[in-house]
Design a protein around this motif. Structure first.
Motif, PDB file in Angstrom:
ATOM      1  N   ALA A  11       0.842  -1.201   0.000  1.00  0.00           N
ATOM      2  CA  ALA A  11       0.000   0.000   0.000  1.00  0.00           C
ATOM      3  C   ALA A  11       0.872   1.244   0.000  1.00  0.00           C
ATOM      4  O   ALA A  11       1.961   1.262   0.580  1.00  0.00           O
ATOM      5  N   ASP A  31      -1.615  15.850  -1.776  1.00  0.00           N
ATOM      6  CA  ASP A  31      -1.181  14.818  -0.838  1.00  0.00           C
ATOM      7  C   ASP A  31       0.335  14.696  -0.888  1.00  0.00           C
ATOM      8  O   ASP A  31       0.957  14.886  -1.936  1.00  0.00           O
ATOM      9  N   GLN A  33       3.183  11.926  -0.539  1.00  0.00           N
ATOM     10  CA  GLN A  33       3.347  10.477  -0.530  1.00  0.00           C
ATOM     11  C   GLN A  33       4.402  10.137   0.504  1.00  0.00           C
ATOM     12  O   GLN A  33       5.548  10.570   0.405  1.00  0.00           O
ATOM     13  N   ALA A  62      -4.331   8.661   3.791  1.00  0.00           N
ATOM     14  CA  ALA A  62      -4.973   7.804   2.801  1.00  0.00           C
ATOM     15  C   ALA A  62      -4.069   6.620   2.514  1.00  0.00           C
ATOM     16  O   ALA A  62      -2.843   6.752   2.466  1.00  0.00           O
ATOM     17  N   VAL A  64      -3.655   3.431  -0.235  1.00  0.00           N
ATOM     18  CA  VAL A  64      -4.080   2.911  -1.534  1.00  0.00           C
ATOM     19  C   VAL A  64      -3.395   1.564  -1.753  1.00  0.00           C
ATOM     20  O   VAL A  64      -2.163   1.487  -1.819  1.00  0.00           O
ATOM     21  N   ARG A  66      -2.115  -1.626  -3.752  1.00  0.00           N
ATOM     22  CA  ARG A  66      -1.615  -1.786  -5.124  1.00  0.00           C
ATOM     23  C   ARG A  66      -1.200  -3.246  -5.328  1.00  0.00           C
ATOM     24  O   ARG A  66      -0.648  -3.874  -4.429  1.00  0.00           O
ATOM     25  N   SER A  72      -4.377  -0.033  -8.772  1.00  0.00           N
ATOM     26  CA  SER A  72      -4.690   0.473  -7.434  1.00  0.00           C
ATOM     27  C   SER A  72      -6.154   0.262  -7.097  1.00  0.00           C
ATOM     28  O   SER A  72      -7.032   0.331  -7.956  1.00  0.00           O
ATOM     29  N   ASP A  74      -9.535   1.345  -4.480  1.00  0.00           N
ATOM     30  CA  ASP A  74     -10.077   2.589  -3.932  1.00  0.00           C
ATOM     31  C   ASP A  74      -9.274   3.006  -2.709  1.00  0.00           C
ATOM     32  O   ASP A  74      -8.710   2.168  -1.995  1.00  0.00           O
ATOM     33  N   THR A  75      -9.253   4.286  -2.464  1.00  0.00           N
ATOM     34  CA  THR A  75      -8.497   4.844  -1.348  1.00  0.00           C
ATOM     35  C   THR A  75      -9.297   4.727  -0.046  1.00  0.00           C
ATOM     36  O   THR A  75     -10.480   5.040  -0.011  1.00  0.00           O
ATOM     37  N   SER A  77      -9.425   6.246   3.787  1.00  0.00           N
ATOM     38  CA  SER A  77      -8.922   7.446   4.464  1.00  0.00           C
ATOM     39  C   SER A  77      -9.301   7.461   5.927  1.00  0.00           C
ATOM     40  O   SER A  77     -10.321   6.884   6.333  1.00  0.00           O
TER      41      SER A  77
END
Length: 188
Positions: A11, A31, A33, A62, A64, A66, A72, A74-75, A77
């Motif tokens: 993620a 955002d 990272q 958030a 995500v 992968r 990816s 859905d996020t 949060s």
């Protein structure tokens, strides 16, 4: 919880400062990272290395998921507020005077330099006497006795209840405005 998938790679973790209602803190802010590569770990600790975390500020984190094909999900949060542990600075320039009309002791001070003050606590002889809102920079002591010496100080309290140091103490006695009684039965 990490997805149970054979091709789950990990993620990405992202952070963004937000307003207390979850909306944008600043227009156009993106955002950050926090992980360079997807991490397979189910938890991640933000140490602030990718940008300082501000006490009392709100953030959206958030995550995500992968897969090994770089697809990816859905996020997911979560919103949180970083605890504010820093008390506000002390108010300055505490002065006392007597109100001519009411004969009461009035205290005045300069505001704390801190921006998150929610109220002030007025102390008399090291005991809390009153609390006043942050916009009120004065207090009327209606219980002070005439000619009695008191030591006053004021402390700022922030919006998360952190109490700061007290102002420099101020000793003050409200003078008696009445002349002494006349002497009677004087003999020589």
């Amino acid at each position: 919880t990490a997805p149970a998938s054979a091709d789950y790679e990990g993620a990405l973790v992202l952070r963004r400062r937000v307003a207390p209602d979850g909306g944008p803190f600043r227009d156009g802010e993106a955002d950050v990272q926090l992980t360079e590569q997807p991490t397979p770990e189910a938890s991640w600790l933000d140490t602030g290395e990718t940008g300082a975390l501000e006490e009392g500020a709100f953030y959206r984190y958030a995550v995500v998921a992968r897969d090994t094909s770089s697809l990816s999900a859905d996020t997911a949060s979560v919103f949180l507020q970083i605890p504010d542990l820093t008390p506000p600075e002390a108010p300055t320039d505490l002065v006392a005077l007597v109100d001519d009309a009411s004969r009461q002791t009035v205290l005045r001070w300069q505001a704390s330099a801190s921006l998150d003050v929610g109220r002030y606590i007025v102390y008399r002889d090291s005991e809390p006497l009153a609390q006043v809102p942050d916009v009120t920079l004065s207090f009327r002591d209606t219980t002070a006795l005439t000619a009695m010496r008191y030591t006053y100080s004021v402390a700022a309290v922030d919006t998360l209840a952190n109490e700061g140091a007290r102002s420099e103490p101020l000793a003050f006695a409200r003078p008696d405005p009445d002349p002494p009684r006349p002497v009677y039965n004087l003999r020589a």
